[in-house]
Design a protein around this motif. Structure first.
Motif, mmCIF file in Angstrom:
data_model
loop_
_atom_site.group_PDB
_atom_site.id
_atom_site.type_symbol
_atom_site.label_atom_id
_atom_site.label_comp_id
_atom_site.label_asym_id
_atom_site.label_seq_id
_atom_site.Cartn_x
_atom_site.Cartn_y
_atom_site.Cartn_z
ATOM 1 N N GLU A 1 0.890 -1.136 0.218
ATOM 2 C CA GLU A 1 -0.007 0.042 0.108
ATOM 3 C C GLU A 1 0.936 1.304 0.026
ATOM 4 O OE1 GLU A 1 -3.232 -0.743 3.167
ATOM 5 O OE2 GLU A 1 -2.341 -2.689 2.947
ATOM 6 N N LYS A 2 1.999 1.301 0.776
ATOM 7 C CA LYS A 2 2.955 2.317 0.731
ATOM 8 C C LYS A 2 4.341 1.899 1.218
ATOM 9 C CE LYS A 2 3.120 7.177 2.274
ATOM 10 N NZ LYS A 2 2.972 7.691 0.659
ATOM 11 N N GLU B 1 4.881 8.676 6.847
ATOM 12 C CA GLU B 1 5.589 9.756 5.976
ATOM 13 C C GLU B 1 6.424 10.383 7.018
ATOM 14 O OE1 GLU B 1 1.960 8.828 3.762
ATOM 15 O OE2 GLU B 1 2.354 9.014 6.020
ATOM 16 N N SER C 1 8.559 8.746 0.432
ATOM 17 C CA SER C 1 7.956 7.571 -0.313
ATOM 18 C C SER C 1 8.596 7.280 -1.750
ATOM 19 C CB SER C 1 6.459 8.217 -0.688
ATOM 20 O OG SER C 1 5.830 7.393 -1.566
ATOM 21 N N GLN D 1 8.914 4.385 -5.026
ATOM 22 C CA GLN D 1 8.280 3.051 -5.965
ATOM 23 C C GLN D 1 8.927 1.993 -6.121
ATOM 24 O OE1 GLN D 1 4.837 3.697 -6.462
ATOM 25 N NE2 GLN D 1 5.165 5.686 -5.283
#
Length: 277
Positions: A107-108, A142, A147, A149
């Protein structure tokens, strides 16, 4: 009460696991710490992934999982905090996340960036504990990282099915505490290819033509107990609790009579084949 789990290659002899638990309790009084395993073979990422992948979903959502395998911070081995399947994982970017996320998309993902605030040469104790306690208090990803990818991808060997679907060639994925040999051939793959046909499992000099639902199904309990002692040490194939085909020896003891791994001569990544008739 928040839960933090630990999966490491620290072993039981040294102070490392105890120090990590103490550091967690020093930050959080109201927390439950669960040891998944500290006996992962040193730096064995695939082994750790198998263990945590088959353990984490027994815990409630929101559990924080610290994975202390090959976790030294280097320019090529950054630290990650990840939300995956409702759980949080803290680990190094060494490929283990790609194995955990092979079926479920994270999800993150954040790259942890609090290292300038923490002096350490033991990142699991100092950095991973700080992040785990932050998340256990309800903190967000955070706050402790940026973040990202892209993660390091570790390509693991996968079973191969031939074109006419008469053979699956797999490999030894894991060897457990009893010396049982776990293959990377899942029940789902076996049933989808085999479709009820007769088969033969071959691995080095050993073969099987039946797969049991559990270990005791291989034993004939209609025979008097005194007369079935010779069945201790019987070789068998089973579908294990994680859904993989496992080659085992009934009531084996690796330290005395030997195990499936030693007696069959099988090690990590050795070939296991299934031929269908």
């Amino acid at each position: 009460m928040p839960i933090i789990t630990l999966t490491t290659d620290f072993g039981e002899k040294d102070y490392f696991a105890g120090a990590v638990k103490g550091a967690i309790y020093s930050e959080l009084n109201d927390v439950r710490i669960v040891d998944i395993s500290h006996s992962v073979s040193p730096f064995h990422i695939s082994e750790a992934a198998y263990i945590i992948k088959n353990a984490y979903n027994s815990f409630p959502k929101g559990t924080v999982h610290i994975i202390g395998i090959d976790s030294e911070l280097t320019p090529e081995n950054k630290h990650l905090a990840v939300k995956l399947d409702g759980h949080y994982f803290i680990c190094a970017n060494n490929g283990i996340l790609s194995l955990l996320a092979s079926e479920i998309k994270p999800e993150k993902i954040v790259e942890i960036n609090i290292h300038d605030k923490v002096e350490t040469n033991f990142p699991v104790l100092d950095v991973f504990v700080k992040v785990a306690c932050h998340l256990s208090r309800g903190g967000t990803l955070e706050v402790i990282g940026k973040s990202i990818q892209e993660i390091k991808y570790l390509k693991q060997l996968e079973p191969v099915v031939n074109s006419d679907k008469t053979q699956i060639i797999g490999h030894v994925l894991y060897i457990d505490n009893y010396g049982n040999v776990v293959t990377d051939i899942t029940r789902k793959l076996f049933e989808s290819v085999g479709k009820g046909r007769d088969f033969k499992i071959s691995a080095r000099g050993v073969s099987f033509s039946e797969i049991h639902e559990n270990y005791s199904h291989a034993i004939n309990f209609n025979v008097e107990k005194e007369k079935r002692r010779e069945e201790d040490g019987k070789k068998l194939a089973v579908f294990n609790s994680a859904g993989y085909i496992e080659l085992a020896i009934y009531k084996s003891n690796p330290s005395t009579v030997g195990s499936a791994s030693t007696l069959f001569g099988l090690e990590y990544l050795d070939t296991v084949s299934i031929n269908f008739e």
